[in-house]
Design a protein around this motif. Sequence first.
Motif, PDB file in Angstrom:
ATOM      1  N   SER A   1       0.830  -1.201   0.000  1.00  0.00           N
ATOM      2  CA  SER A   1       0.000   0.000   0.000  1.00  0.00           C
ATOM      3  C   SER A   1       0.867   1.255   0.000  1.00  0.00           C
ATOM      4  CB  SER A   1      -0.905   0.029   1.231  1.00  0.00           C
ATOM      5  OG  SER A   1      -1.578   1.269   1.321  1.00  0.00           O
ATOM      6  N   SER A   2       0.392   2.268  -0.696  1.00  0.00           N
ATOM      7  CA  SER A   2       1.091   3.559  -0.714  1.00  0.00           C
ATOM      8  C   SER A   2       0.163   4.691  -0.271  1.00  0.00           C
ATOM      9  CB  SER A   2       1.618   3.852  -2.123  1.00  0.00           C
ATOM     10  OG  SER A   2       0.537   3.881  -3.056  1.00  0.00           O
ATOM     11  N   ILE A   3      -0.919   4.341   0.403  1.00  0.00           N
ATOM     12  CA  ILE A   3      -1.878   5.348   0.851  1.00  0.00           C
ATOM     13  C   ILE A   3      -1.202   6.306   1.831  1.00  0.00           C
ATOM     14  CG2 ILE A   3      -2.742   3.981   2.798  1.00  0.00           C
ATOM     15  CD1 ILE A   3      -5.536   5.060   2.181  1.00  0.00           C
ATOM     16  N   SER A   4      -1.613   7.566   1.806  1.00  0.00           N
ATOM     17  CA  SER A   4      -1.000   8.575   2.671  1.00  0.00           C
ATOM     18  C   SER A   4      -1.847   8.830   3.918  1.00  0.00           C
ATOM     19  CB  SER A   4      -0.849   9.893   1.916  1.00  0.00           C
ATOM     20  OG  SER A   4      -2.124  10.470   1.665  1.00  0.00           O
ATOM     21  N   GLY A   5      -1.234   9.511   4.866  1.00  0.00           N
ATOM     22  CA  GLY A   5      -1.968   9.894   6.065  1.00  0.00           C
ATOM     23  C   GLY A   5      -3.134  10.794   5.744  1.00  0.00           C
ATOM     24  N   ALA A   6      -2.943  11.707   4.790  1.00  0.00           N
ATOM     25  CA  ALA A   6      -4.031  12.607   4.381  1.00  0.00           C
ATOM     26  C   ALA A   6      -5.186  11.815   3.778  1.00  0.00           C
ATOM     27  CB  ALA A   6      -3.502  13.624   3.381  1.00  0.00           C
ATOM     28  N   ASP A   7      -4.858  10.773   3.000  1.00  0.00           N
ATOM     29  CA  ASP A   7      -5.910   9.934   2.413  1.00  0.00           C
ATOM     30  C   ASP A   7      -6.725   9.250   3.514  1.00  0.00           C
ATOM     31  OD1 ASP A   7      -5.097  10.531  -0.168  1.00  0.00           O
ATOM     32  OD2 ASP A   7      -3.724   8.819  -0.272  1.00  0.00           O
ATOM     33  N   ILE A   8      -6.033   8.791   4.539  1.00  0.00           N
ATOM     34  CA  ILE A   8      -6.709   8.093   5.631  1.00  0.00           C
ATOM     35  C   ILE A   8      -7.618   9.056   6.394  1.00  0.00           C
ATOM     36  CG2 ILE A   8      -6.300   7.000   7.879  1.00  0.00           C
ATOM     37  CD1 ILE A   8      -3.828   5.666   6.596  1.00  0.00           C
ATOM     38  N   MET A   9      -7.129  10.260   6.666  1.00  0.00           N
ATOM     39  CA  MET A   9      -7.960  11.235   7.382  1.00  0.00           C
ATOM     40  C   MET A   9      -9.192  11.601   6.574  1.00  0.00           C
ATOM     41  SD  MET A   9      -5.269  13.721   9.415  1.00  0.00           S
ATOM     42  CE  MET A   9      -4.040  13.923   8.116  1.00  0.00           C
ATOM     43  N   GLU A  10      -9.026  11.710   5.257  1.00  0.00           N
ATOM     44  CA  GLU A  10     -10.158  12.013   4.390  1.00  0.00           C
ATOM     45  C   GLU A  10     -11.170  10.871   4.385  1.00  0.00           C
ATOM     46  OE1 GLU A  10     -11.032  13.153  -0.309  1.00  0.00           O
ATOM     47  OE2 GLU A  10      -8.978  13.072   0.458  1.00  0.00           O
ATOM     48  N   PHE A  11     -10.668   9.653   4.405  1.00  0.00           N
ATOM     49  CA  PHE A  11     -11.539   8.477   4.422  1.00  0.00           C
ATOM     50  C   PHE A  11     -12.386   8.455   5.693  1.00  0.00           C
ATOM     51  CE2 PHE A  11     -12.147   4.087   5.936  1.00  0.00           C
ATOM     52  CZ  PHE A  11     -12.922   3.571   4.903  1.00  0.00           C
ATOM     53  N   VAL A  12     -11.755   8.658   6.834  1.00  0.00           N
ATOM     54  CA  VAL A  12     -12.491   8.638   8.096  1.00  0.00           C
ATOM     55  C   VAL A  12     -13.506   9.785   8.146  1.00  0.00           C
ATOM     56  CG1 VAL A  12     -12.303   8.827  10.609  1.00  0.00           C
ATOM     57  CG2 VAL A  12     -10.615   7.491   9.332  1.00  0.00           C
ATOM     58  N   ALA A  13     -13.087  10.963   7.679  1.00  0.00           N
ATOM     59  CA  ALA A  13     -13.959  12.138   7.721  1.00  0.00           C
ATOM     60  C   ALA A  13     -15.255  11.921   6.951  1.00  0.00           C
ATOM     61  CB  ALA A  13     -13.220  13.351   7.173  1.00  0.00           C
ATOM     62  N   ALA A  14     -15.209  11.077   5.931  1.00  0.00           N
ATOM     63  CA  ALA A  14     -16.407  10.811   5.123  1.00  0.00           C
ATOM     64  C   ALA A  14     -17.400   9.912   5.840  1.00  0.00           C
ATOM     65  CB  ALA A  14     -15.999  10.176   3.799  1.00  0.00           C
ATOM     66  N   HIS A  15     -16.956   9.293   6.953  1.00  0.00           N
ATOM     67  CA  HIS A  15     -17.810   8.322   7.635  1.00  0.00           C
ATOM     68  C   HIS A  15     -18.248   8.731   9.037  1.00  0.00           C
ATOM     69  CE1 HIS A  15     -16.016   5.847   4.446  1.00  0.00           C
ATOM     70  NE2 HIS A  15     -17.057   5.058   4.584  1.00  0.00           N
ATOM     71  N   VAL A  16     -17.723   9.840   9.550  1.00  0.00           N
ATOM     72  CA  VAL A  16     -18.057  10.228  10.918  1.00  0.00           C
ATOM     73  C   VAL A  16     -18.379  11.717  10.996  1.00  0.00           C
ATOM     74  CG1 VAL A  16     -16.575   8.423  11.906  1.00  0.00           C
ATOM     75  CG2 VAL A  16     -15.639  10.725  11.558  1.00  0.00           C
ATOM     76  N   ALA A  17     -18.968  12.110  12.124  1.00  0.00           N
ATOM     77  CA  ALA A  17     -19.243  13.524  12.373  1.00  0.00           C
ATOM     78  C   ALA A  17     -17.926  14.293  12.476  1.00  0.00           C
ATOM     79  CB  ALA A  17     -20.042  13.678  13.667  1.00  0.00           C
ATOM     80  N   PRO A  18     -17.948  15.599  12.174  1.00  0.00           N
ATOM     81  CA  PRO A  18     -16.700  16.377  12.141  1.00  0.00           C
ATOM     82  C   PRO A  18     -15.861  16.304  13.401  1.00  0.00           C
ATOM     83  CG  PRO A  18     -18.457  17.618  11.111  1.00  0.00           C
ATOM     84  CD  PRO A  18     -19.101  16.386  11.686  1.00  0.00           C
ATOM     85  N   HIS A  19     -16.504  16.271  14.574  1.00  0.00           N
ATOM     86  CA  HIS A  19     -15.703  16.262  15.805  1.00  0.00           C
ATOM     87  C   HIS A  19     -14.984  14.937  16.036  1.00  0.00           C
ATOM     88  CE1 HIS A  19     -19.521  14.480  17.215  1.00  0.00           C
ATOM     89  NE2 HIS A  19     -18.790  13.866  18.110  1.00  0.00           N
ATOM     90  N   LYS A  20     -15.358  13.908  15.291  1.00  0.00           N
ATOM     91  CA  LYS A  20     -14.722  12.597  15.465  1.00  0.00           C
ATOM     92  C   LYS A  20     -13.566  12.354  14.490  1.00  0.00           C
ATOM     93  CE  LYS A  20     -18.997  10.294  16.962  1.00  0.00           C
ATOM     94  NZ  LYS A  20     -19.961   9.219  16.640  1.00  0.00           N
ATOM     95  N   LYS A  21     -13.294  13.310  13.631  1.00  0.00           N
ATOM     96  CA  LYS A  21     -12.289  13.085  12.593  1.00  0.00           C
ATOM     97  C   LYS A  21     -10.915  12.767  13.182  1.00  0.00           C
ATOM     98  CE  LYS A  21     -12.737  16.991  10.370  1.00  0.00           C
ATOM     99  NZ  LYS A  21     -12.611  18.018   9.299  1.00  0.00           N
ATOM    100  N   VAL A  22     -10.203  11.845  12.556  1.00  0.00           N
ATOM    101  CA  VAL A  22      -8.797  11.605  12.880  1.00  0.00           C
ATOM    102  C   VAL A  22      -7.996  12.810  12.393  1.00  0.00           C
ATOM    103  CG1 VAL A  22      -6.768  10.216  12.291  1.00  0.00           C
ATOM    104  CG2 VAL A  22      -8.940   9.095  12.860  1.00  0.00           C
ATOM    105  N   ARG A  23      -7.152  13.353  13.256  1.00  0.00           N
ATOM    106  CA  ARG A  23      -6.442  14.580  12.914  1.00  0.00           C
ATOM    107  C   ARG A  23      -4.933  14.397  12.808  1.00  0.00           C
ATOM    108  NH1 ARG A  23     -10.386  18.596  13.283  1.00  0.00           N
ATOM    109  NH2 ARG A  23     -12.309  17.647  14.046  1.00  0.00           N
TER     110      ARG A  23
END
Length: 521
Positions: free
Chosen positions: A471-493
């Motif tokens: 895998s070559s996924i980035s940290g930014a990609d992961i944060m974007e993925f989580v943000a699409a599935h949870v409320a804003p206050h739960k985002k991985v930062r």
Amino acid sequence: MVFRSSFPDVEIPDVSLHELLFGDLGDRADRVALVDGASGASLTYGQLATYVDRLAAALAARGIGKGDVVGILSPNTPYYAVVFHGILRAGATATTINALYTPDEVAHQLHDAGAKMLFTVSVLLPNAAPGAAKAGVTDVFVLDQADGYPSLAELLANDHPVPSVEIDPAEDIAVLPYSSGTTALPKGVMLTHRNLVANLAQCGPLLNLTQDTRILAVLPFFHIYGMQVLMNNGLYVGATVVTMPRFDLAEFLRVIAEHRTDRVYIAPPVAVALAKHPLVDQYDLSPLKTLFSGAAPLDVELADAVRKRLGCRVSQGYGMTEMSPVSHAIPDSRDDISVGTVGLIVPNLECRLVDPATGEDVGVDERGELWCKGPNIMKGYLNNPDATAATIDDEGWLHTGDVAVIDADGIVSIVDRVKELIKYKGYQVPPAELEAVLLTHPEIADAAVVGVRDEDGEEVPKAFVVLQAGSSISGADIMEFVAAHVAPHKKVRVVEFIEAIPKSASGKILRKDLRAREAAK
């Protein structure tokens, strides 16, 4: 050792929440109960009581009554109180939903609570409608107006008889907010009418509220803090509650100045703005007398900076959804108690401090996990006896998961957390929920989440991620993925890639090892 309140016990009325708040309005009927901070539109206590009865009648005509659950997904508005108390007046249970929830999160709560109906507002329909549909909830009403959806106004125009409902205050569930408790996914917290009534009575001796008090309610009513400490407590004492749908600093300051709100409840991030932002100097905040912080620890130096700048009293308290919620607060009458503490134990509540390692009680000025017992302690978690048993022991002590110290004067300080829950700007962020989302990504082999401090000292969720081979996924990609599935206050930062997640022999994530890794940096 059992610690008790320095205040004498108060009488807990054996009534439903509706009867407590609306049973006898007396001279309050013509007084203003709720004001929309943006428009200035208001409801008197008499109007509020009438609308509550009308909604209860409409719900009863649709078959809603004892044992039924109705969801509320809405920002703060005077009509939130109408819906909330109309549901309870019908004998049903209100489950209050975070207004920031995604459709999946809305669906989860509606389904888990067994809700039969949902109240929302037009702006939240993009999340509310698909969430309700996924949960099988077909009756969706809006507090305002939206094409294709029946409105609250239509319900209030009915001429059905107001239902006669027998409420057992000690047993019947009034509200079902969702809390992560100590570590796991959000669970329905069963709060009875007696729980809510008791906590309003318990807060009375500490909070000097009167009919002349004007409360600014920007903290959301879906959260137990906003629901009980602002909305219900304001109605209990006959005060005026001025609502805001969301926090915006300029609007927040304008409402204080124009509506002359003298008591304002906040979470710590708001204190940062009040201490530092230049916009504050453009408004007349002289009406503000007491600024009360809760939901997360308030830094002493920050509190002092706010106090000096605004010339108001700054205070704080402590509680949990599971305690309806207030267990400790700095009394309005005690300027000698440091804002670095959470003050005194409320009446009718007992506390113990227990060494997490030995299980033995500790005494004055010693650190131990805070245990509490009293009439405000929840009935349990909905359909989750294991989680209930893990939180409330056989003797009725609720284990808070927070480490505290009690001094010789009975003043309580929260000094650490046993539990793993992350508190981001006062909102609960359960690591297990974020880990579950992360593990649905096909390129993530394993993950763990802990709370870390950002450059502003705020606790934020950090994900430790083990990637699949290649895998070559980035940290930014992961944060974007989580943000699409949870409320804003739960985002991985924050994301850090590691080779393996530390775990115990039983497979439990060793979060303490991850925290130690952070501390060593």
